[in-house]
Design a protein around this motif. Structure first.
Motif, PDB file in Angstrom:
ATOM      1  N   LEU A 279       0.826  -1.201   0.000  1.00 15.20           N
ATOM      2  CA  LEU A 279       0.000   0.000   0.000  1.00 15.20           C
ATOM      3  C   LEU A 279       0.867   1.260   0.000  1.00 15.20           C
ATOM      4  O   LEU A 279       0.617   2.207  -0.746  1.00 15.20           O
ATOM      5  CB  LEU A 279      -0.921  -0.003   1.226  1.00 15.20           C
ATOM      6  CG  LEU A 279      -1.909   1.172   1.319  1.00 15.20           C
ATOM      7  CD1 LEU A 279      -2.904   1.117   0.166  1.00 15.20           C
ATOM      8  CD2 LEU A 279      -2.648   1.137   2.653  1.00 15.20           C
ATOM      9  N   CYS A 280       1.896   1.262   0.832  1.00 12.51           N
ATOM     10  CA  CYS A 280       2.761   2.446   0.938  1.00 12.51           C
ATOM     11  C   CYS A 280       3.607   2.653  -0.317  1.00 12.51           C
ATOM     12  O   CYS A 280       4.080   3.767  -0.567  1.00 12.51           O
ATOM     13  CB  CYS A 280       3.671   2.324   2.159  1.00 12.51           C
ATOM     14  SG  CYS A 280       2.778   2.419   3.722  1.00 12.51           S
ATOM     15  N   ALA A 281       3.823   1.617  -1.088  1.00 12.65           N
ATOM     16  CA  ALA A 281       4.589   1.729  -2.336  1.00 12.65           C
ATOM     17  C   ALA A 281       3.659   1.653  -3.541  1.00 12.65           C
ATOM     18  O   ALA A 281       4.060   1.201  -4.618  1.00 12.65           O
ATOM     19  CB  ALA A 281       5.635   0.612  -2.408  1.00 12.65           C
ATOM     20  N   HIS A 282       2.441   2.132  -3.376  1.00 10.94           N
ATOM     21  CA  HIS A 282       1.459   2.039  -4.461  1.00 10.94           C
ATOM     22  C   HIS A 282       1.923   2.861  -5.670  1.00 10.94           C
ATOM     23  O   HIS A 282       2.475   3.952  -5.512  1.00 10.94           O
ATOM     24  CB  HIS A 282       0.101   2.544  -3.974  1.00 10.94           C
ATOM     25  CG  HIS A 282      -1.023   2.174  -4.879  1.00 10.94           C
ATOM     26  ND1 HIS A 282      -1.446   2.978  -5.919  1.00 10.94           N
ATOM     27  CD2 HIS A 282      -1.790   1.065  -4.935  1.00 10.94           C
ATOM     28  CE1 HIS A 282      -2.440   2.386  -6.555  1.00 10.94           C
ATOM     29  NE2 HIS A 282      -2.672   1.231  -5.988  1.00 10.94           N
ATOM     30  N   PRO A 283       1.718   2.339  -6.878  1.00 12.40           N
ATOM     31  CA  PRO A 283       2.190   3.040  -8.086  1.00 12.40           C
ATOM     32  C   PRO A 283       1.601   4.444  -8.250  1.00 12.40           C
ATOM     33  O   PRO A 283       2.188   5.268  -8.967  1.00 12.40           O
ATOM     34  CB  PRO A 283       1.733   2.117  -9.227  1.00 12.40           C
ATOM     35  CG  PRO A 283       1.610   0.765  -8.602  1.00 12.40           C
ATOM     36  CD  PRO A 283       1.158   1.015  -7.197  1.00 12.40           C
TER      37      PRO A 283
ATOM     38  N   LEU B  16       1.512   6.720  -6.106  1.00  9.41           N
ATOM     39  CA  LEU B  16       2.285   7.664  -5.311  1.00  9.41           C
ATOM     40  C   LEU B  16       3.587   8.036  -6.012  1.00  9.41           C
ATOM     41  O   LEU B  16       4.196   7.209  -6.685  1.00  9.41           O
ATOM     42  CB  LEU B  16       2.611   7.066  -3.937  1.00  9.41           C
ATOM     43  CG  LEU B  16       1.443   6.800  -2.998  1.00  9.41           C
ATOM     44  CD1 LEU B  16       1.931   6.049  -1.767  1.00  9.41           C
ATOM     45  CD2 LEU B  16       0.774   8.109  -2.586  1.00  9.41           C
ATOM     46  N   SER B  17       4.025   9.265  -5.828  1.00  8.91           N
ATOM     47  CA  SER B  17       5.350   9.656  -6.305  1.00  8.91           C
ATOM     48  C   SER B  17       6.391   8.955  -5.445  1.00  8.91           C
ATOM     49  O   SER B  17       6.104   8.555  -4.308  1.00  8.91           O
ATOM     50  CB  SER B  17       5.529  11.168  -6.200  1.00  8.91           C
ATOM     51  OG  SER B  17       5.570  11.562  -4.830  1.00  8.91           O
TER      52      SER B  17
ATOM     53  N   ALA C 197       5.926   7.942  -1.530  1.00  8.93           N
ATOM     54  CA  ALA C 197       5.975   6.532  -1.140  1.00  8.93           C
ATOM     55  C   ALA C 197       7.004   6.308  -0.038  1.00  8.93           C
ATOM     56  O   ALA C 197       6.768   5.566   0.918  1.00  8.93           O
ATOM     57  CB  ALA C 197       6.285   5.658  -2.347  1.00  8.93           C
ATOM     58  N   VAL C 198       8.148   6.955  -0.157  1.00 11.62           N
ATOM     59  CA  VAL C 198       9.190   6.834   0.861  1.00 11.62           C
ATOM     60  C   VAL C 198       8.698   7.383   2.194  1.00 11.62           C
ATOM     61  O   VAL C 198       8.836   6.758   3.240  1.00 11.62           O
ATOM     62  CB  VAL C 198      10.466   7.567   0.409  1.00 11.62           C
ATOM     63  CG1 VAL C 198      11.425   7.758   1.579  1.00 11.62           C
ATOM     64  CG2 VAL C 198      11.159   6.783  -0.691  1.00 11.62           C
TER      65      VAL C 198
ATOM     66  N   TYR D 143      15.009   0.903  -1.452  1.00 10.08           N
ATOM     67  CA  TYR D 143      16.336   1.276  -1.953  1.00 10.08           C
ATOM     68  C   TYR D 143      16.494   2.797  -1.949  1.00 10.08           C
ATOM     69  O   TYR D 143      17.575   3.322  -1.653  1.00 10.08           O
ATOM     70  CB  TYR D 143      16.521   0.711  -3.359  1.00 10.08           C
ATOM     71  CG  TYR D 143      17.952   0.721  -3.846  1.00 10.08           C
ATOM     72  CD1 TYR D 143      19.013   0.399  -3.005  1.00 10.08           C
ATOM     73  CD2 TYR D 143      18.250   1.041  -5.165  1.00 10.08           C
ATOM     74  CE1 TYR D 143      20.324   0.390  -3.462  1.00 10.08           C
ATOM     75  CE2 TYR D 143      19.562   1.032  -5.635  1.00 10.08           C
ATOM     76  CZ  TYR D 143      20.590   0.707  -4.767  1.00 10.08           C
ATOM     77  OH  TYR D 143      21.891   0.707  -5.219  1.00 10.08           O
ATOM     78  N   LEU D 144      15.416   3.518  -2.263  1.00  8.80           N
ATOM     79  CA  LEU D 144      15.445   4.971  -2.185  1.00  8.80           C
ATOM     80  C   LEU D 144      15.708   5.428  -0.752  1.00  8.80           C
ATOM     81  O   LEU D 144      16.481   6.366  -0.514  1.00  8.80           O
ATOM     82  CB  LEU D 144      14.119   5.562  -2.684  1.00  8.80           C
ATOM     83  CG  LEU D 144      13.886   5.583  -4.189  1.00  8.80           C
ATOM     84  CD1 LEU D 144      12.467   6.056  -4.492  1.00  8.80           C
ATOM     85  CD2 LEU D 144      14.894   6.495  -4.884  1.00  8.80           C
TER      86      LEU D 144
END
Length: 381
Positions: A100-104, A106-107, A111-112, A168-169
């Motif tokens: 959910l937090c890394a949903h496409p 989101l920028s 997301a980070v 990774y970011l």
């Protein structure tokens, strides 16, 4: 009160509420209320199942808010029947929260931030300090991210690759303030590795461990950058290197090679060399060939050109570099390094100065300026 335990349990509890149908912001509010209740009651009456207790209390807090909300009719399907107390599968719920937090939608920056807030359990102030932005700015960023994902249903498998890129970011941001983002990224990736059996998750964890192991030697006492070839390898963390290599070997044994595993293999070869001169550059070139095949990335091709220059001589490296777009980040710096190795110090000094002018990072700019000055100070023959 064990604050570390609460921080470790919070993401899973939040994920349970989201999976049951609570929107993200309301779920987080309910979990915060449950945490306040835990701080009040646990010292005198600790629960036998802390996670189950938090899930039960947080869900009741959410229901209380939902029943009194003006949008009650839209949420009636959530409040008709309260689930029985008790823990839900931790791995599945937490994994869904990562997705959910890394949903496409989101920028990358959003997301980070949302990952650090929801999965990492960091406060908005801590995240803002780590990114050197005002707390109000970070609060707005996180609020927008929550609104974006508030209507997202977790009824389809998420994309592990997207989650890994977000982590990774986080890792590449390093550290500042009172939060070490590199260490936090490693902690979150360990958590993810416990929740999902995927060789690329292991590959990313290995890559982080191997890079992080060199951190103590990366800067001089005055804060200036120390290139890999000049680092004091006795300062590398051998425990982290051993763990990273073991994690990588287990992932490679599954024969499902991915980008992060290949990057970790390059890092492992650097870590394995007792001195810079003993680095196995031909094998590193082979791994970069795999990375080019996997990604087609121009940045990977640039790194490969530098490796070719080490393995086959600087002129071979310059020939490989000539095939790439000169506008690539660090292209000029790579050319400067290869010309220096080829003995053309005047051209190398000019290119180092040009690369310093292009560099956006202050430490990198200072490093390149120093190299240009060092070459310019040498007597010309």
């Amino acid at each position: 009160m064990d604050e570390a335990l609460l921080r470790r349990l919070t993401p899973g509890v939040l994920a349970v509420l989201v999976r049951r149908g609570a929107d993200f912001a309301a779920a987080e509010d309910a979990v915060q209320d449950a945490l306040v209740e835990a701080v009040r009651s646990w010292p005198d009456d600790p629960p036998r199942d802390p996670r189950g207790w938090l899930v039960t209390v947080a869900w009741r807090k959410f229901l209380d808010r939902a029943r009194s909300d003006t949008a009650r009719r839209r949420r009636e399907h959530l409040v008709e029947e309260e689930p029985a107390p008790g823990p839900a599968p931790a791995a599945d719920d937490t994994l869904q929260l990562y997705f959910l937090c890394a949903h496409p939608s989101l920028s990358p920056s959003s997301a980070v931030a949302l990952t650090l807030r929801a999965v990492g359990g960091l406060t908005t102030r801590q995240i803002a300090a780590a990114y050197l932005v005002p707390e109000a700015t970070m609060a707005q960023r996180i609020s927008r991210a929550k609104r974006t994902v508030s209507g997202v249903r977790l009824d389809r498998p998420g994309d592990v690759a997207t989650v890994l890129r977000v982590l990774y970011l986080v890792f590449n941001e390093g550290y500042s303030g009172d939060v070490d983002l590199a260490a936090e990224a490693i902690r979150l990736t360990r958590h993810l590795a416990a929740a999902v059996d995927h060789p690329e998750v292991a590959g990313l964890l290995a890559l982080m461990l191997l890079h992080h192991a060199r951190r103590p030697a990366r800067t001089a006492p005055d804060g200036s950058l120390v290139p890999l070839a000049e680092q004091d390898r006795s300062r590398w963390d051998t425990g982290a290197i051993a763990e990273g290599v073991a994690v990588l070997q287990a992932a490679l044994a599954r024969d499902r090679l991915g980008e992060f595993q290949a990057q970790a293999a390059v890092a492992a070869l650097h870590a394995d060399a007792p001195t810079a001169g003993e680095t196995d550059w031909p094998q590193i070139v082979e791994w970069y060939d795999e990375l080019v095949r996997l990604t087609g990335s121009p940045v990977v091709r640039l790194n490969r050109a530098v490796a070719v220059g080490e393995a086959d001589g600087p002129r071979a490296g310059l020939a490989a570099l000539a095939e790439l777009d000169p506008a690539l980040p660090r292209h000029t710096a790579a050319a400067a390094y290869l010309h220096e190795r080829d003995g053309d110090l005047a051209k190398a000094a000019r290119l180092y100065a040009e690369a310093a002018h292009k560099a956006s990072d202050l430490a990198e700019r200072d490093h390149l300026t120093r190299r240009a000055a060092r070459l310019n100070a040498r007597p010309r023959r």
